[in-house]
Design an enzyme around this catalytic site. Sequence first.
Site, PDB file in Angstrom:
ATOM      1  N   ASP A 187     -43.169   8.239  18.063  1.00 30.38           N
ATOM      2  CA  ASP A 187     -42.484   8.722  19.255  1.00 30.38           C
ATOM      3  C   ASP A 187     -42.272  10.221  19.027  1.00 30.38           C
ATOM      4  O   ASP A 187     -41.392  10.612  18.278  1.00 30.38           O
ATOM      5  CB  ASP A 187     -41.138   8.008  19.434  1.00 30.38           C
ATOM      6  CG  ASP A 187     -40.350   8.547  20.623  1.00 30.38           C
ATOM      7  OD1 ASP A 187     -40.973   8.897  21.643  1.00 30.38           O
ATOM      8  OD2 ASP A 187     -39.113   8.633  20.522  1.00 30.38           O
ATOM      9  N   GLU A 222     -46.843   7.770  21.676  1.00 30.72           N
ATOM     10  CA  GLU A 222     -46.348   7.872  23.044  1.00 30.72           C
ATOM     11  C   GLU A 222     -46.805   9.192  23.643  1.00 30.72           C
ATOM     12  O   GLU A 222     -46.672  10.242  23.019  1.00 30.72           O
ATOM     13  CB  GLU A 222     -44.820   7.779  23.058  1.00 30.72           C
ATOM     14  CG  GLU A 222     -44.242   7.704  24.450  1.00 30.72           C
ATOM     15  CD  GLU A 222     -42.747   7.469  24.460  1.00 30.72           C
ATOM     16  OE1 GLU A 222     -42.037   8.338  25.020  1.00 30.72           O
ATOM     17  OE2 GLU A 222     -42.286   6.448  23.924  1.00 30.72           O
ATOM     18  N   ASP A 235     -35.177   6.760  18.493  1.00 28.13           N
ATOM     19  CA  ASP A 235     -36.537   7.310  18.404  1.00 28.13           C
ATOM     20  C   ASP A 235     -37.382   6.413  17.498  1.00 28.13           C
ATOM     21  O   ASP A 235     -38.583   6.256  17.708  1.00 28.13           O
ATOM     22  CB  ASP A 235     -36.496   8.737  17.843  1.00 28.13           C
ATOM     23  CG  ASP A 235     -35.546   9.630  18.626  1.00 28.13           C
ATOM     24  OD1 ASP A 235     -36.016  10.342  19.518  1.00 28.13           O
ATOM     25  OD2 ASP A 235     -34.332   9.579  18.342  1.00 28.13           O
TER      26      ASP A 235
END
Length: 185
Positions: free
Chosen positions: A11, A71, A146
């Site tokens: 992420d 992501e 996260d």
Amino acid sequence: MTTEKIILGIDPGTNVMGYGLITVIGNKAKMLAMGVIDLRKMHDPYLRLGHIFERVTGIIDAYHPDELAIEAPFFGKNVQSMLKLGRAQGVAIAAAIKRDIPIHEYAPLKIKMAITGQGQASKEQVAGMLKRLLKLEDSEMPKFMDATDALGAAYCHFMQMGAPTTDKSYHGWKDFINKNKDRIR
């Protein structure tokens, strides 16, 4: 013989970058590790990028993932934030390229849909569903979401690996269950 695959999820972030690893054996996924790369005390943006590269390379060298699921940056109103996030993502991708790891990019909406069945799910909902799906203990849940977002990217990729090649669309969990009775135990 059952093959094992390790998926590293990232992420991207410029203050806190999450990572999560799952191991896949057959059609079962299990959390291997998750955590964050905390960049908040580093003020030079270029040193942050260097640190991201070193840490992601270190994670790759420690766990030897077979694939990277990252992501994709979402489109925000602040162009400077988007630029910084894109750089952080690019550096993490470069670390994977350096080690010849295939890269798969997923939009935040796709990850949330894969985990919760809802594209507008909150970070807390994603974390809660991952806790159930991967049978995680409270003590294994991280302080920073996260890390669970990164684990979500890895789990989303795991779900995509087993996706049927036919073009099936589902309208919620009940519809999925009705169309996949052979997959329910």
